[in-house]
Scaffold this motif. Structure first.
Motif, PDB file in Angstrom:
ATOM      1  N   ARG B   9       0.837  -1.203   0.000  1.00  0.00           N
ATOM      2  CA  ARG B   9       0.000   0.000   0.000  1.00  0.00           C
ATOM      3  C   ARG B   9       0.870   1.250   0.000  1.00  0.00           C
ATOM      4  O   ARG B   9       0.533   2.249  -0.624  1.00  0.00           O
ATOM      5  CB  ARG B   9      -0.888   0.032   1.244  1.00  0.00           C
ATOM      6  CG  ARG B   9      -2.091  -0.860   1.192  1.00  0.00           C
ATOM      7  CD  ARG B   9      -3.097  -0.456   0.109  1.00  0.00           C
ATOM      8  NE  ARG B   9      -3.438   0.951   0.096  1.00  0.00           N
ATOM      9  CZ  ARG B   9      -4.341   1.517   0.862  1.00  0.00           C
ATOM     10  NH1 ARG B   9      -5.017   0.794   1.742  1.00  0.00           N
ATOM     11  NH2 ARG B   9      -4.591   2.823   0.776  1.00  0.00           N
ATOM     12  N   TYR B  35      -1.925   2.607 -13.919  1.00  0.00           N
ATOM     13  CA  TYR B  35      -1.994   4.055 -14.016  1.00  0.00           C
ATOM     14  C   TYR B  35      -1.062   4.681 -12.986  1.00  0.00           C
ATOM     15  O   TYR B  35      -0.838   4.125 -11.909  1.00  0.00           O
ATOM     16  CB  TYR B  35      -3.411   4.572 -13.725  1.00  0.00           C
ATOM     17  CG  TYR B  35      -4.419   4.338 -14.824  1.00  0.00           C
ATOM     18  CD1 TYR B  35      -5.163   3.167 -14.876  1.00  0.00           C
ATOM     19  CD2 TYR B  35      -4.653   5.313 -15.796  1.00  0.00           C
ATOM     20  CE1 TYR B  35      -6.102   2.964 -15.879  1.00  0.00           C
ATOM     21  CE2 TYR B  35      -5.597   5.117 -16.799  1.00  0.00           C
ATOM     22  CZ  TYR B  35      -6.310   3.929 -16.835  1.00  0.00           C
ATOM     23  OH  TYR B  35      -7.244   3.730 -17.830  1.00  0.00           O
ATOM     24  N   GLN B  37      -0.779   8.294 -10.831  1.00  0.00           N
ATOM     25  CA  GLN B  37      -1.541   9.485 -10.481  1.00  0.00           C
ATOM     26  C   GLN B  37      -0.698  10.376  -9.581  1.00  0.00           C
ATOM     27  O   GLN B  37      -0.405  10.018  -8.437  1.00  0.00           O
ATOM     28  CB  GLN B  37      -2.856   9.123  -9.793  1.00  0.00           C
ATOM     29  CG  GLN B  37      -3.746  10.325  -9.526  1.00  0.00           C
ATOM     30  CD  GLN B  37      -5.060   9.942  -8.879  1.00  0.00           C
ATOM     31  OE1 GLN B  37      -5.170   8.930  -8.196  1.00  0.00           O
ATOM     32  NE2 GLN B  37      -6.081  10.768  -9.085  1.00  0.00           N
ATOM     33  N   GLN B  41      -3.880  15.418  -9.644  1.00  0.00           N
ATOM     34  CA  GLN B  41      -4.128  15.230 -11.072  1.00  0.00           C
ATOM     35  C   GLN B  41      -4.920  13.943 -11.313  1.00  0.00           C
ATOM     36  O   GLN B  41      -5.162  13.168 -10.393  1.00  0.00           O
ATOM     37  CB  GLN B  41      -2.795  15.185 -11.831  1.00  0.00           C
ATOM     38  CG  GLN B  41      -2.005  16.479 -11.733  1.00  0.00           C
ATOM     39  CD  GLN B  41      -0.770  16.469 -12.612  1.00  0.00           C
ATOM     40  OE1 GLN B  41      -0.672  15.695 -13.563  1.00  0.00           O
ATOM     41  NE2 GLN B  41       0.168  17.357 -12.307  1.00  0.00           N
ATOM     42  N   GLY B  42      -5.314  13.733 -12.567  1.00  0.00           N
ATOM     43  CA  GLY B  42      -6.017  12.513 -12.921  1.00  0.00           C
ATOM     44  C   GLY B  42      -5.056  11.373 -13.210  1.00  0.00           C
ATOM     45  O   GLY B  42      -3.862  11.601 -13.424  1.00  0.00           O
ATOM     46  N   PRO B  43      -5.551  10.147 -13.205  1.00  0.00           N
ATOM     47  CA  PRO B  43      -4.687   8.998 -13.513  1.00  0.00           C
ATOM     48  C   PRO B  43      -4.194   9.056 -14.955  1.00  0.00           C
ATOM     49  O   PRO B  43      -4.959   9.383 -15.862  1.00  0.00           O
ATOM     50  CB  PRO B  43      -5.612   7.797 -13.297  1.00  0.00           C
ATOM     51  CG  PRO B  43      -6.726   8.300 -12.447  1.00  0.00           C
ATOM     52  CD  PRO B  43      -6.911   9.725 -12.826  1.00  0.00           C
ATOM     53  N   GLU B  44      -2.941   8.701 -15.138  1.00  0.00           N
ATOM     54  CA  GLU B  44      -2.325   8.655 -16.461  1.00  0.00           C
ATOM     55  C   GLU B  44      -1.980   7.203 -16.766  1.00  0.00           C
ATOM     56  O   GLU B  44      -1.279   6.554 -15.985  1.00  0.00           O
ATOM     57  CB  GLU B  44      -1.063   9.518 -16.491  1.00  0.00           C
ATOM     58  CG  GLU B  44      -0.291   9.451 -17.789  1.00  0.00           C
ATOM     59  CD  GLU B  44       1.078  10.099 -17.689  1.00  0.00           C
ATOM     60  OE1 GLU B  44       1.631  10.463 -18.734  1.00  0.00           O
ATOM     61  OE2 GLU B  44       1.612  10.205 -16.570  1.00  0.00           O
ATOM     62  N   MET B  89       0.958   8.006  -6.807  1.00  0.00           N
ATOM     63  CA  MET B  89       0.135   6.827  -6.525  1.00  0.00           C
ATOM     64  C   MET B  89       0.124   5.969  -7.786  1.00  0.00           C
ATOM     65  O   MET B  89      -0.119   6.485  -8.885  1.00  0.00           O
ATOM     66  CB  MET B  89      -1.284   7.257  -6.158  1.00  0.00           C
ATOM     67  CG  MET B  89      -2.238   6.096  -5.946  1.00  0.00           C
ATOM     68  SD  MET B  89      -2.034   5.326  -4.340  1.00  0.00           S
ATOM     69  CE  MET B  89      -3.199   6.336  -3.388  1.00  0.00           C
ATOM     70  N   LEU B  91      -1.781   3.005  -9.555  1.00  0.00           N
ATOM     71  CA  LEU B  91      -3.083   2.338  -9.494  1.00  0.00           C
ATOM     72  C   LEU B  91      -3.165   1.218 -10.514  1.00  0.00           C
ATOM     73  O   LEU B  91      -2.775   1.389 -11.669  1.00  0.00           O
ATOM     74  CB  LEU B  91      -4.202   3.343  -9.771  1.00  0.00           C
ATOM     75  CG  LEU B  91      -4.391   4.456  -8.757  1.00  0.00           C
ATOM     76  CD1 LEU B  91      -5.185   5.606  -9.361  1.00  0.00           C
ATOM     77  CD2 LEU B  91      -5.086   3.933  -7.515  1.00  0.00           C
ATOM     78  N   GLY B 108      -7.844  -1.072  -7.774  1.00  0.00           N
ATOM     79  CA  GLY B 108      -7.317  -1.402  -6.473  1.00  0.00           C
ATOM     80  C   GLY B 108      -7.120  -0.138  -5.656  1.00  0.00           C
ATOM     81  O   GLY B 108      -7.392   0.976  -6.118  1.00  0.00           O
ATOM     82  N   GLN B 109      -6.623  -0.314  -4.425  1.00  0.00           N
ATOM     83  CA  GLN B 109      -6.445   0.822  -3.523  1.00  0.00           C
ATOM     84  C   GLN B 109      -5.185   1.619  -3.824  1.00  0.00           C
ATOM     85  O   GLN B 109      -4.981   2.693  -3.276  1.00  0.00           O
ATOM     86  CB  GLN B 109      -6.427   0.346  -2.071  1.00  0.00           C
ATOM     87  CG  GLN B 109      -7.774  -0.194  -1.605  1.00  0.00           C
ATOM     88  CD  GLN B 109      -8.873   0.849  -1.726  1.00  0.00           C
ATOM     89  OE1 GLN B 109      -8.737   1.984  -1.268  1.00  0.00           O
ATOM     90  NE2 GLN B 109      -9.965   0.487  -2.370  1.00  0.00           N
ATOM     91  N   ARG B 112       1.147   3.907  -2.810  1.00  0.00           N
ATOM     92  CA  ARG B 112       1.696   5.265  -2.706  1.00  0.00           C
ATOM     93  C   ARG B 112       3.209   5.157  -2.627  1.00  0.00           C
ATOM     94  O   ARG B 112       3.740   4.618  -1.657  1.00  0.00           O
ATOM     95  CB  ARG B 112       1.145   5.957  -1.461  1.00  0.00           C
ATOM     96  CG  ARG B 112       1.840   7.273  -1.113  1.00  0.00           C
ATOM     97  CD  ARG B 112       1.507   8.390  -2.048  1.00  0.00           C
ATOM     98  NE  ARG B 112       0.110   8.801  -1.970  1.00  0.00           N
ATOM     99  CZ  ARG B 112      -0.469   9.654  -2.801  1.00  0.00           C
ATOM    100  NH1 ARG B 112       0.235  10.181  -3.793  1.00  0.00           N
ATOM    101  NH2 ARG B 112      -1.723   9.969  -2.668  1.00  0.00           N
TER     102      ARG B 112
END
Lengths: 112, 116
Positions: B9, B35, B37, B41-44, B89, B91, B108-109, B112
């Motif tokens: 995590r 992804y 993030q 910002q948004g996930p890339e 992060m 993802l 998923g969670q 980080r």
């Protein structure tokens, strides 16, 4: 690169009010999806609208899609403090791998 | 309810070190996404798999990042060497378009990563 662009970037409202978030995109799509993300957590799928649909409802959520303007809106009615989160639109492009491309998101704060 | 599992995590690593993230998608999901993030910002999308094959890695920095999904089930994303700018992060998500008829993705969670 990110395709969707949400606005506003941040929105603060009182509990009970409605929240509207907008998303614009650039290319032809198969569908557009909205996701929610609580701080520090993964994304949760909220609703999907196909390119041949114009409006869709799910509980307190209402999504519209205007393919001629390449835009979508998410309306949350009767907002609650628990709706506080970031909201992202994601587009699945027409053809190919159905790659999901996310926007930068709208951070919604619902004040009790 | 089935979930996408990610580990660890949280990860703190020094720059120039190697780091790896693991993802176990929902059983039966053929499509797996990684992804990145950055905060605010948004996930890339970094890489997308269909079964064991890469279908999109156009945004993956291939000089330092690698991803594999050898048996078409779980997946590993590796960074070597890590740089300060990799702090984000990470993802993982999966979907099964053939089963559901759409591309709804389950996330998923996240992991980080902090590079110091």
């Amino acid at each position: 690169s990110q395709q969707g662009e949400e606005d506003p970037q941040a929105l603060s409202i009182q509990e009970g009010e409605n929240a509207t978030m907008n998303c614009s995109y650039k290319t032809s799509i198969n569908n557009l999806q909205w996701y929610r993300q609580n701080s520090g957590r993964g994304l949760v799928h909220l609703i999907l609208i196909r390119s041949n649909e114009r409006e869709k409802h799910s509980g307190r959520l209402r999504v519209t899609l205007d393919t001629s303007k390449k835009s979508s809106s998410l309306l949350i009615t009767a907002s609650r403090a628990a709706d506080t989160a970031s909201y992202f639109c994601a587009t699945a492009r027409r053809g190919g791998s159905e790659k999901l491309v996310f926007g930068k998101g709208t951070k919604l704060t619902v004040n009790p | 309810e089935a979930e996408v599992a990610q580990s660890p995590r949280y990860k703190i690593t020094e720059k120039s070190q190697a780091v790896a993230f693991w993802c176990d998608p929902i059983s039966g999901h053929a499509t797996l996404y990684w992804y990145r993030q950055i905060l605010g910002q948004g996930p890339e999308l970094l890489v997308q798999f269909q079964d064991e094959s890469v279908v999109d890695d156009s945004q993956l920095p291939k000089d330092r990042f690698s991803a594999e999904r050898l048996k078409g089930v779980d997946s590993t994303l590796k960074i070597q060497p890590a740089e300060l700018g990799d702090s984000a992060m990470y993802l993982c998500a999966s979907s099964n378009r053939a089963r559901t008829g759409n591309t709804e993705a389950f996330f998923g969670q996240g992991t980080r990563l902090t590079v110091v």
